[in-house]
Design a protein around this motif. Structure first.
Motif, mmCIF file in Angstrom:
data_model
loop_
_atom_site.group_PDB
_atom_site.id
_atom_site.type_symbol
_atom_site.label_atom_id
_atom_site.label_comp_id
_atom_site.label_asym_id
_atom_site.label_seq_id
_atom_site.Cartn_x
_atom_site.Cartn_y
_atom_site.Cartn_z
ATOM 1 N N VAL A 61 0.853 -1.201 0.000
ATOM 2 C CA VAL A 61 0.000 0.000 0.000
ATOM 3 C C VAL A 61 0.882 1.243 0.000
ATOM 4 C CG1 VAL A 61 -1.630 1.373 1.340
ATOM 5 C CG2 VAL A 61 -2.002 -1.085 1.097
ATOM 6 N N GLY A 62 1.915 1.235 0.869
ATOM 7 C CA GLY A 62 2.832 2.376 0.941
ATOM 8 C C GLY A 62 3.574 2.608 -0.354
ATOM 9 N N GLU A 63 3.837 1.527 -1.091
ATOM 10 C CA GLU A 63 4.523 1.636 -2.375
ATOM 11 C C GLU A 63 3.559 1.959 -3.518
ATOM 12 O OE1 GLU A 63 6.517 -2.075 -2.842
ATOM 13 O OE2 GLU A 63 7.932 -1.714 -1.221
ATOM 14 N N ARG A 64 2.274 2.074 -3.207
ATOM 15 C CA ARG A 64 1.227 2.451 -4.169
ATOM 16 C C ARG A 64 1.002 1.397 -5.246
ATOM 17 N NH1 ARG A 64 3.245 8.740 -5.023
ATOM 18 N NH2 ARG A 64 3.480 9.212 -2.810
ATOM 19 N N PHE A 65 1.183 0.128 -4.855
ATOM 20 C CA PHE A 65 0.872 -0.964 -5.763
ATOM 21 C C PHE A 65 -0.547 -1.478 -5.549
ATOM 22 C CE2 PHE A 65 5.570 -1.388 -6.006
ATOM 23 C CZ PHE A 65 5.691 -1.372 -7.390
ATOM 24 N N ILE A 66 -1.048 -1.353 -4.323
ATOM 25 C CA ILE A 66 -2.410 -1.792 -4.025
ATOM 26 C C ILE A 66 -3.077 -0.773 -3.117
ATOM 27 C CG2 ILE A 66 -1.772 -4.246 -4.188
ATOM 28 C CD1 ILE A 66 -1.876 -4.373 -1.121
ATOM 29 N N GLU A 67 -4.387 -0.884 -3.013
ATOM 30 C CA GLU A 67 -5.115 -0.093 -2.021
ATOM 31 C C GLU A 67 -6.057 -1.022 -1.270
ATOM 32 O OE1 GLU A 67 -7.937 2.782 -3.318
ATOM 33 O OE2 GLU A 67 -8.465 1.690 -5.146
#
Length: 459
Positions: A61-67
């Motif tokens: 999530v922090g790496e903006r790959f998933i939410e």
């Protein structure tokens, strides 16, 4: 600094899960809008607890790959592969614990979503081929220790290393160690002198004063005899045959290998041969020196109360994290002049990498004040950045009362190269001297053997 072989730890399995999911998203195997398997399914697949799975998903999530969508699941939002740069980073496997490396990489990727770091764990044997990995484009950046660095230079790999900017806040003795011909080629990352770690309860039980900087090896031998309890514990344990351990004693004698006119080692009748003989006598007097260099063996014995004193490093003190042993540290004993073998790890960028700029950004982050202070707070390893290493504040973990002793012992730090040998010769000596120290080779035999291969290497 190889990590113990065997079944993967929970942290390694968690890293596998994170890397697998990240790779699948970047490669387009998991499309935008697609939902990942449930946390329960991921926990079963990777043999993790639900809590560990959630921690891994939080990193993505922090790496903006998933939410995360409450009460629904985890949805892929990752970018396409052509918009993300991949940096292939080779590292010593043990540094996962020694520098909280995976957490640092997660922090970096969270702040740099356009860069994906593909971690490539390597063994000590693998690092002999750093030049090949760089030339072949297999690695964009690599972690290497002082021995690896010299091995790279000795095998013609200097031009493969991207020169690094000087950081005045990094300890100068580390910067000098990773420089060649006036250029810094490897940015210092973490370091450690060898030191003595000991169980304070055992000393109190026997009424023995705790070690200090005045201790000689005779003092240690005397204390070890009093601390030992038959069938229960040894007074002292030392991985004597490790190439990161035995040079300590030889360095402390002040001897160096001599050379003949042809540049080959000359050993018979020299001061160095006297020093090697003295080391053999020390080994004979300390019966519980390990005959096999096993990563973390001494530290595990100390943690279990099976050893009262060990020679270790700040790196390997991380094996004692969260262990219920009342340990403290002191300088290593000496023969009259305090000296300690210095171990150091640095970071290098492949000059020929197609993603050199991204690899350099990773290196700059790992040596930044943020990352280096994180290492100081979360581990026992010493960061190369002086303000971080000497940070003082509220501790979040048990830290021995004499932890900062390294600051006062810096003048005694020595690298193995002060013995007058290169990394290749260190490896050969490490193999050959085992037989001599074990009493299986005579002085004449070991002299003849070492001098013979040294002449052949110069021929």
């Amino acid at each position: 600094m190889d990590h113990k072989a065997g079944r993967k730890s929970s942290r390694e399995r968690l890293n596998d899960m994170i890397n697998r999911l990240r790779d699948e998203i970047v490669a387009g195997k998991r499309h935008n809008g697609e939902f990942l398997p449930s946390e329960k399914a991921l926990a079963e697949q990777f043999e993790l607890s639900n809590q560990s799975v959630r921690k891994g998903l939080d990193i993505l999530v922090g790496e903006r790959f998933i939410e995360k969508i409450p009460r629904v699941g985890n949805k892929v939002i990752g970018s396409r592969e052509d918009s993300v740069t991949t940096v292939r980073f080779g590292f010593h496997s043990s540094v996962i614990e020694e520098a909280s490396l995976l957490r640092l990489i997660a922090m970096f990727q969270g702040a740099n979503p356009d860069i994906r770091v593909q971690t490539v764990p390597m063994t000590s044997a693998s690092f002999h081929y750093i030049g090949n990995y760089f030339e072949g484009g297999i690695l964009d950046a690599v972690m290497m220790n002082y021995t690896d660095f010299h091995d790279c230079l000795e095998n013609g790999g200097r031009d493969l290393l991207e020169p690094q900017p000087l950081n005045p806040d990094i300890y100068p003795f580390l910067t000098e160690a990773f420089s060649s011909e006036g250029q810094l080629l490897v940015q210092p990352f973490i370091f450690s002198p060898l030191l003595l770690a000991y169980n304070r309860a055992h000393f109190a039980e026997r009424g023995i004063s705790e070690p200090d900087s005045s201790w000689t090896w005779r003092d240690l031998i005397s204390a070890a005899e009093r601390l030992a309890v038959p069938d229960e514990r040894v007074g002292f344990h030392f991985d004597f045959y490790s190439a990161n351990r035995w040079p300590l004693l030889v360095l402390q004698t002040g001897a160096a290998f001599e050379r003949g006119d042809d540049g080959a080692i000359r050993l018979c009748g020299t001061r160095m041969m006297e020093a090697l003989s003295a080391c053999r006598e020390i080994k004979r007097e300390l019966a519980n020196l390990s005959d096999v260099a096993a990563t973390g063996e001494s530290e595990r014995m100390l943690a279990k109360g099976k050893a009262s004193m060990i020679v270790t490093s700040f790196f390997y003190l991380n094996y004692l994290q969260n262990k219920p042993v009342p340990f403290d540290v002191a300088p290593v004993p000496h023969f009259g002049t305090p000296k300690s073998l210095l171990l150091s790890m640095g970071l290098a960028v492949n000059r020929r990498s197609k993603d050199k700029a991204s690899a350099q950004r990773l290196l700059e982050f790992l040596t930044s004040s943020l990352a280096q202070t994180f290492i100081r707070k979360q581990t026992y390893s010493l960061p190369a950045l002086k303000p971080a290493a000497e940070w003082v504040g509220e501790e979040k973990m048990y830290r021995p009362s004499r932890f900062s002793l390294f600051r006062e012992t810096i003048p005694g730090f020595r690298f193995f190269t002060e013995l007058g040998i290169n990394s290749g010769e260190l490896g050969r000596l490490n193999r050959d001297l085992k037989l001599y120290w074990a009493g299986l080779d005579s002085e004449n035999a070991i002299c003849a053997q070492i001098e013979a291969w040294s002449r052949e290497s110069k021929g």
